[in-house]
Design an enzyme around this catalytic site. Structure first.
Site, PDB file in Angstrom:
ATOM      1  N   SER A 141      17.300   0.838   0.905  1.00 11.31           N
ATOM      2  CA  SER A 141      15.917   0.900   1.371  1.00 11.31           C
ATOM      3  C   SER A 141      15.233   2.080   0.701  1.00 11.31           C
ATOM      4  O   SER A 141      15.898   3.048   0.300  1.00 11.31           O
ATOM      5  CB  SER A 141      15.876   1.088   2.891  1.00 11.31           C
ATOM      6  N   TYR A 154      17.980   5.466  10.740  1.00 10.87           N
ATOM      7  CA  TYR A 154      17.898   4.412   9.720  1.00 10.87           C
ATOM      8  C   TYR A 154      17.979   5.011   8.320  1.00 10.87           C
ATOM      9  O   TYR A 154      18.711   4.508   7.452  1.00 10.87           O
ATOM     10  CB  TYR A 154      16.592   3.634   9.902  1.00 10.87           C
TER      11      TYR A 154
END
Length: 257
Positions: A141, A154
């Protein structure tokens, strides 16, 4: 080009969002896709849809955070066919900073997004080595390399995936195993809609617009766009590429200035 005929691909979280796009794209290009999903009913439906469209797919119930589970499922697949591709796509999100992320939430994100990837690598790499090589694609990501507000757990997890990609790529060069990662910015999936509804009730339209505009290109990515990049990286046309992370972010990392 990008023909996967005869290839066997494992896609974790392959029945929804980005994983669904990858599963359908790979099947369309001739791969036999094994959809590894916590939600087996959804996985069975996607496998049936792929078959109805002329593709080949199977569904498997799996909790990637549990190593014994993962080993059992992947070994069972490997007994019947040679595994060629592993896509570590399954993951979960969390909103929070370091001082307001509960230990239980941190552990949950790490168990799925980090340990889950490790478990799939641990179970699959021996089969790829035995087969004389293969391809691994990890879903990282932009949060791995850019500071994203309120995404402590995250970002931590995706940073680990980014680093694991490099480690695996280096360790298995001699085994003919390529390993790369993809780093999307925001992608419009049902997960995103649910995420916005849960965390920003009453502000859904406003938050969707705000999150869309954080990409300089002016919108979120479509799952099929991530699927197309995944197809390239897992195809023979990308046989000279390993140890790389590919941004697919609408200019988020380089053009937000």
């Amino acid at each position: 080009m990008f023909d996967l005929t005869g290839k066997v691909a494992l896609v974790t979280g392959g029945a929804s969002g980005i994983g669904l796009a990858i599963s359908k794209t790979f099947a369309k290009q001739g791969a036999h896709v094994h959809i590894l999903e916590l939600n087996i009913d959804l996985a069975n439906q996607v496998a049936a849809d792929i078959k109805s469209e002329g593709g080949s797919a199977e569904a498997h119930a799996i909790d990637i955070s549990k190593q014994a589970d993962v080993i059992n499922v992947i070994d069972e697949i490997a007994e019947k066919a040679t595994i060629n591709i592993l896509v570590n796509n399954a993951g979960i999100a969390h909103v929070g900073k370091a001082d307001n992320t509960a230990e239980t939430d941190f552990d949950r994100v790490i168990n799925v997004n980090v340990k889950g990837v490790y478990n799939c690598l641990f179970a699959t790499i021996p089969h790829l080595k035995k087969a004389g090589g293969g391809v691994i694609l990890n879903m990282a990501s932009i949060a791995a390399t850019v500071g994203i507000p309120d995404r402590f757990a995250y970002s931590t997890a995706k940073g680990a995936v980014f680093s694991m990609t490099l480690s695996v790529a280096r360790d298995y060069l001699a085994d003919g195993i390529r390993c790369n990662s993809v780093s999307p910015a925001r992608v419009h999936t049902p997960f995103v809609d649910g995420f916005i509804s849960k965390n920003y009730p009453g502000q859904e339209a406003e938050m969707f617009e705000k999150l869309s505009k954080t990409q300089p290109i002016g919108r979120m990515a479509k799952p099929a766009e991530i699927g197309a990049l995944a197809l390239y990286l897992c195809s023979d046309e990308a046989s000279f590429i390993t140890g790389c992370d590919y941004l697919i972010d609408g200019g988020f990392e380089k053009l937000n200035n």
